[in-house]
Design a protein around this motif. Structure first.
Motif, short mmCIF file in Angstrom:
data_model
loop_
_atom_site.label_atom_id
_atom_site.label_comp_id
_atom_site.label_asym_id
_atom_site.label_seq_id
_atom_site.Cartn_x
_atom_site.Cartn_y
_atom_site.Cartn_z
N GLU A 10 0.79 -1.23 0.00
CA GLU A 10 0.00 0.00 0.00
C GLU A 10 0.83 1.28 0.00
N LYS A 11 1.90 1.32 0.74
CA LYS A 11 2.65 2.58 0.88
C LYS A 11 3.93 2.60 0.06
N ALA A 12 4.05 1.70 -0.90
CA ALA A 12 5.30 1.61 -1.68
C ALA A 12 5.52 2.82 -2.57
N PHE A 13 4.43 3.35 -3.15
CA PHE A 13 4.56 4.44 -4.12
C PHE A 13 3.63 5.59 -3.78
N SER A 14 4.16 6.79 -3.88
CA SER A 14 3.31 7.98 -3.76
C SER A 14 2.58 8.20 -5.09
N ASP A 15 1.62 9.10 -5.08
CA ASP A 15 0.95 9.46 -6.33
C ASP A 15 1.95 10.00 -7.35
N GLU A 16 2.93 10.75 -6.87
CA GLU A 16 3.96 11.30 -7.76
C GLU A 16 4.82 10.19 -8.35
N ASP A 17 5.15 9.18 -7.52
CA ASP A 17 5.91 8.03 -8.02
C ASP A 17 5.15 7.33 -9.13
N LYS A 18 3.86 7.11 -8.91
CA LYS A 18 3.05 6.41 -9.90
C LYS A 18 3.02 7.18 -11.22
N ALA A 20 5.27 9.30 -12.29
CA ALA A 20 6.61 9.25 -12.89
C ALA A 20 6.86 7.89 -13.56
N ILE A 21 6.49 6.81 -12.88
CA ILE A 21 6.67 5.48 -13.45
C ILE A 21 5.86 5.36 -14.75
N ALA A 22 4.60 5.77 -14.71
CA ALA A 22 3.74 5.69 -15.89
C ALA A 22 4.33 6.51 -17.05
N GLN A 23 4.87 7.68 -16.75
CA GLN A 23 5.49 8.51 -17.80
C GLN A 23 6.72 7.83 -18.38
N HIS A 24 7.56 7.25 -17.51
CA HIS A 24 8.77 6.55 -17.99
C HIS A 24 8.39 5.36 -18.86
N VAL A 25 7.39 4.60 -18.43
CA VAL A 25 6.94 3.45 -19.21
C VAL A 25 6.43 3.91 -20.57
N THR A 26 5.59 4.94 -20.56
CA THR A 26 5.01 5.45 -21.81
C THR A 26 6.11 5.98 -22.74
N ASP A 27 7.06 6.71 -22.19
CA ASP A 27 8.17 7.23 -22.99
C ASP A 27 8.97 6.09 -23.63
N MET A 28 9.18 5.02 -22.86
CA MET A 28 9.94 3.89 -23.38
C MET A 28 9.25 3.30 -24.60
N TYR A 29 7.93 3.11 -24.53
CA TYR A 29 7.21 2.52 -25.66
C TYR A 29 7.08 3.51 -26.82
#
Length: 142
Positions: A10-18, A20-29
């Motif tokens: 539950e507390k692994a990722f903040s909203d900002e982390d999520k 950022a991860i989604a942006q990095h994933v999208t940029d990669m593809y």
């Protein structure tokens, strides 16, 4: 479409982390020439009482499953490069925070996929190039 499912404490990722991860994933593809709207990243926060590893409750493990539909990675060298890229992308958010993690990729047949009722165009065709530039699905001539 790549579909990333990230199961995490539950507390692994903040909203900002999520974000950022989604942006990095999208940029990669996007660098693989996929339309950005193809990329889906879902975060599944799990309480310790709903997350078990080896039969024991767990609050330090992240599980990532990736379904590839728009493209399949066929050759071993490219597969390893992709997995290394995923590791570089995720490490700051998981291993860098002391979390254990695992990732797998499944390939779904392209032929069994639709978006908003449209059969997606084949890679690098004029229709797919238009989908990429407009960042949305639309009708096209087959």
């Amino acid at each position: 479409m790549p579909l990333w499912q990230i199961y995490h404490p539950e507390k692994a990722f903040s909203d900002e982390d999520k974000q950022a991860i989604a942006q990095h994933v999208t940029d990669m593809y996007e660098s693989f020439m996929l339309p950005r709207f193809y990329v889906n990243v879902f975060f599944h926060a799990l309480p310790k009482t709903s997350f078990y590893i080896g039969g024991e409750p767990c609050d330090d493990f992240v599980r990532v499953t990736i379904d590839h539909i728009a493209r399949a990675i066929k050759d071993a060298e490219t597969q390893q490069k992709f997995l290394k890229g995923c590791t570089r992308l995720l490490n700051p958010y998981v291993a860098g925070r002391g979390l254990r993690w695992e990732l797998n990729v499944d390939d779904t047949p392209f032929e069994q996929w639709i978006v908003n009722g449209f059969k997606p165009p084949l890679p690098n065709t004029p229709a797919e190039i238009r989908w990429r530039s407009e960042n949305r699905p639309s009708a096209y001539e087959t």
